[in-house]
Design an enzyme around this catalytic site. Structure first.
Site, PDB file in Angstrom:
ATOM      1  N   GLU A 231       0.839  -1.186   0.000  1.00 13.24           N
ATOM      2  CA  GLU A 231       0.000   0.000   0.000  1.00 13.24           C
ATOM      3  C   GLU A 231       0.874   1.236   0.000  1.00 13.24           C
ATOM      4  OE1 GLU A 231      -3.862  -1.812   2.294  1.00 13.24           O
ATOM      5  OE2 GLU A 231      -2.343  -0.790   3.464  1.00 13.24           O
TER       6      GLU A 231
ATOM      7  N   CYS B 180       4.052   8.304   0.793  1.00 13.98           N
ATOM      8  CA  CYS B 180       4.758   7.329   1.622  1.00 13.98           C
ATOM      9  C   CYS B 180       4.921   6.043   0.828  1.00 13.98           C
ATOM     10  CB  CYS B 180       3.935   7.104   2.897  1.00 13.98           C
ATOM     11  SG  CYS B 180       4.643   5.864   3.989  1.00 13.98           S
TER      12      CYS B 180
ATOM     13  N   CYS C 129       8.340  -7.593   6.243  1.00 10.43           N
ATOM     14  CA  CYS C 129       9.529  -7.011   6.877  1.00 10.43           C
ATOM     15  C   CYS C 129      10.124  -8.044   7.820  1.00 10.43           C
ATOM     16  CB  CYS C 129       9.139  -5.751   7.656  1.00 10.43           C
ATOM     17  SG  CYS C 129      10.566  -4.854   8.315  1.00 10.43           S
TER      18      CYS C 129
ATOM     19  N   CYS D 295       9.594  -5.476  14.710  1.00 11.53           N
ATOM     20  CA  CYS D 295       9.397  -4.544  15.823  1.00 11.53           C
ATOM     21  C   CYS D 295       8.053  -4.892  16.465  1.00 11.53           C
ATOM     22  CB  CYS D 295       9.377  -3.103  15.309  1.00 11.53           C
ATOM     23  SG  CYS D 295      10.922  -2.637  14.496  1.00 11.53           S
TER      24      CYS D 295
ATOM     25  N   CYS E 178       4.764  -2.961  15.526  1.00 12.16           N
ATOM     26  CA  CYS E 178       4.482  -2.670  14.113  1.00 12.16           C
ATOM     27  C   CYS E 178       3.722  -3.808  13.456  1.00 12.16           C
ATOM     28  CB  CYS E 178       5.790  -2.409  13.354  1.00 12.16           C
ATOM     29  SG  CYS E 178       5.519  -2.060  11.610  1.00 12.16           S
TER      30      CYS E 178
ATOM     31  N   GLU F 133      12.208  -2.418   5.602  1.00 11.64           N
ATOM     32  CA  GLU F 133      13.346  -1.666   6.109  1.00 11.64           C
ATOM     33  C   GLU F 133      14.208  -1.225   4.916  1.00 11.64           C
ATOM     34  OE1 GLU F 133      14.567  -0.055   8.660  1.00 11.64           O
ATOM     35  OE2 GLU F 133      16.346   0.239   7.421  1.00 11.64           O
TER      36      GLU F 133
ATOM     37  N   SER G 192      13.958   5.441  13.641  1.00 16.20           N
ATOM     38  CA  SER G 192      12.909   4.941  14.525  1.00 16.20           C
ATOM     39  C   SER G 192      13.564   4.594  15.855  1.00 16.20           C
ATOM     40  CB  SER G 192      12.246   3.712  13.903  1.00 16.20           C
ATOM     41  OG  SER G 192      11.535   4.095  12.760  1.00 16.20           O
TER      42      SER G 192
ATOM     43  N   HIS H 171      12.461   5.257  19.351  1.00 13.36           N
ATOM     44  CA  HIS H 171      11.421   4.589  20.140  1.00 13.36           C
ATOM     45  C   HIS H 171      11.775   4.169  21.559  1.00 13.36           C
ATOM     46  CE1 HIS H 171       9.330   4.825  16.447  1.00 13.36           C
ATOM     47  NE2 HIS H 171       9.607   3.645  15.943  1.00 13.36           N
TER      48      HIS H 171
ATOM     49  N   CYS I 175       0.305   5.233  10.318  1.00 16.49           N
ATOM     50  CA  CYS I 175       1.574   4.559  10.614  1.00 16.49           C
ATOM     51  C   CYS I 175       1.375   3.157  11.157  1.00 16.49           C
ATOM     52  CB  CYS I 175       2.305   5.309  11.716  1.00 16.49           C
ATOM     53  SG  CYS I 175       3.261   6.648  11.134  1.00 16.49           S
TER      54      CYS I 175
HETATM   55  N1  SAH Z   1      11.445   0.291   8.640  1.00 15.37           N
HETATM   56  C1  SAH Z   1      11.459   1.698   8.654  1.00 15.37           C
HETATM   57  C2  SAH Z   1      10.307   2.386   7.972  1.00 15.37           C
HETATM   58  C3  SAH Z   1       8.912   1.849   8.180  1.00 15.37           C
HETATM   59  S1  SAH Z   1       7.968   2.241   9.592  1.00 15.37           S
HETATM   60  C4  SAH Z   1      11.577   2.195  10.078  1.00 15.37           C
HETATM   61  O1  SAH Z   1      11.537   1.389  10.986  1.00 15.37           O
HETATM   62  O2  SAH Z   1      11.767   3.393  10.275  1.00 15.37           O
HETATM   63  C5  SAH Z   1       7.613   3.938   9.650  1.00 15.37           C
HETATM   64  C6  SAH Z   1       7.430   4.443  11.081  1.00 15.37           C
HETATM   65  O3  SAH Z   1       6.186   3.999  11.671  1.00 15.37           O
HETATM   66  C7  SAH Z   1       8.530   3.923  11.995  1.00 15.37           C
HETATM   67  O4  SAH Z   1       8.977   4.932  12.847  1.00 15.37           O
HETATM   68  C8  SAH Z   1       7.794   2.853  12.778  1.00 15.37           C
HETATM   69  O5  SAH Z   1       8.439   2.546  13.953  1.00 15.37           O
HETATM   70  C9  SAH Z   1       6.429   3.494  12.956  1.00 15.37           C
HETATM   71  N2  SAH Z   1       5.377   2.563  13.353  1.00 15.37           N
HETATM   72  C10 SAH Z   1       5.287   1.240  13.082  1.00 15.37           C
HETATM   73  N3  SAH Z   1       4.181   0.719  13.621  1.00 15.37           N
HETATM   74  C11 SAH Z   1       3.527   1.713  14.239  1.00 15.37           C
HETATM   75  C12 SAH Z   1       2.301   1.801  14.966  1.00 15.37           C
HETATM   76  N4  SAH Z   1       1.524   0.744  15.145  1.00 15.37           N
HETATM   77  N5  SAH Z   1       1.949   3.004  15.468  1.00 15.37           N
HETATM   78  C13 SAH Z   1       2.713   4.099  15.246  1.00 15.37           C
HETATM   79  N6  SAH Z   1       3.873   4.069  14.565  1.00 15.37           N
HETATM   80  C14 SAH Z   1       4.294   2.904  14.074  1.00 15.37           C
END
Ligand code: SAH
Length: 358
Positions: free
Chosen positions: A91, A104, A111, A115, A118, A168, A221, A223, A342
């Site tokens: 998507e 985006c 992936c 995480c 995610c 990623e 990211s 976090h 996100c």
């Molecule tokens: N793999 C890359 C890019 C994809 S995720 C990365 O990790 O940066 C894009 C962003 O969305 C990242 O910061 C990720 O941690 C965040 N993200 C993933 N799942 C999420 C969720 N359920 N709620 C809010 N942010 C989330």
């Protein structure tokens, strides 16, 4: 099958043209048709001459990912489910601001990072996307808004690209760089490096290279304020712990010829990483780096073990960071009604998922 011209870089296009006995000048013309005008019909490439147009049509195609569904959110976010030639789907989302906005894009099918917060991590990693598939997502968005030929910076609507979709990007490095170079080429799509942000979970080895190979904006990211918490929610931290990751960020900034902030993304997880003490720990952690924060309210999904922090807590957390002179905007979640936010990029159209879809 005919070769797709979308995704070939200038050198590859030159090789194709010289194999056909054409002059290098043709590359420039063809490039402009493909990426500046967005033309998909060889017959309309009037400055190429009929015999060449015919030869091209016999041997090549100009194809985008196929749009399976397009959805419009009440807040004007638009989302496309696109399908590639092998049937795999991702998507992509367009997130409009007032008079411009960001597309985006995804870099992988599924992936491998897993995480914990995610949704994409629950989907099996299948493969990397090719450069053509990455660029193709942006071209689909341009088709949808009719934004061809490439408008000037002042008037363009699809003004930014964020590489924050599924996958990623730094584990698909070569294809990513090739795609970025195509997107940034001034005679084509012509996005400046300042309008592109690559977001990584923290694949430190490829961060410094990104500065010299593309020089785009970088988002991490992050976090978590320490390794203990980060190890629990982001398995990649065991391979690239915070000290290694932040050192790579320092190198990134040192290698850039200009000053540029790194955005530290921070997903707000209730009771996990959102205390004010953790905010202060975070300030210590990033000392010496030019960063701004981006606080992301966690978007829950069916079966996830986390909750989003209360908005009051997120605001207090932001205040602590701001008190130390860091920008710390709270990301407004967009496209909630079409599951475009996100970490929610997923689709009930897709198969072969490890978890039931909501
Ligand atoms: N793999 C890359 C890019 C994809 S995720 C990365 O990790 O940066 C894009 C962003 O969305 C990242 O910061 C990720 O941690 C965040 N993200 C993933 N799942 C999420 C969720 N359920 N709620 C809010 N942010 C989330």
């Amino acid at each position: 099958m005919k070769k797709n011209l979308i995704g070939l870089d200038r050198d590859e296009l030159l090789t194709e043209m010289s194999e056909m006995g054409e002059s290098p000048f043709r590359v420039k013309q063809l490039w402009q048709w493909l990426y500046n005008k967005g033309e998909t019909d060889f017959d309309k490439m009037t400055n190429l001459g009929k015999p060449l147009r015919q030869k091209l049509a016999e041997n090549y195609m100009i194809s985008r990912p196929r749009v399976v569904v397009e959805k419009n959110s009440s807040d004007k976010t638009r989302k496309w489910l696109v399908s590639f030639s092998d049937g795999e789907q991702v998507e992509c989302v367009y997130i409009p601001e007032e008079d411009r906005g960001a597309v985006c894009v995804s870099t992988q099918i599924g992936c491998a990072q897993k995480c914990a917060f995610c949704h994409t991590g629950t989907q099996r990693f299948k493969r990397n996307l090719t450069a053509g598939e990455i660029v193709g997502q942006f071209m689909v968005a341009r088709d949808s808004y009719g934004e061809w030929p490439t408008p000037t910076d002042e008037v363009r609507y699809l003004s930014n690209v964020v590489v924050m979709g599924m996958g990623e990007p730094l584990y698909n490095y070569d294809n990513l760089i090739k795609a970025l170079k195509i997107l940034m080429d001034p005679e084509g799509i012509a996005l400046s490096r300042r309008k592109i942000t690559v977001s990584t979970a923290g694949m430190a080895d490829n961060i410094p290279r990104l500065a010299t190979d593309a020089g785009t904006k970088l988002a991490i990211s992050l976090h978590a304020p320490n390794n203990e918490i980060r190890n629990k929610i982001m398995p990649i931290n065991r391979k690239y712990p915070l000290e290694v990751l932040l050192e790579a960020c320092r190198e990134y900034q040192a290698l850039l010829p200009h000053r540029q902030y790194i955005t530290m993304e921070y997903v707000m997880l209730k009771g996990v990483n959102d205390s004010l003490e953790q905010a202060r720990e975070l300030i210590n952690l990033v000392k010496g780096l030019e960063v701004k924060f981006n606080l992301i309210p966690f978007n829950p999904w069916a079966g996830c073990p986390f909750e989003c922090s209360d908005m009051r807590q997120i605001k207090k957390f932001a205040e602590v960071l701001e008190g130390a002179y860091y920008a710390a905007p709270i990301r407004v979640s967009r496209g909630q009604d079409i599951m475009a936010a996100c970490g929610q990029l997923k689709s009930s159209f897709s198969e072969n998922r490890n978890v039931p879809q909501s």
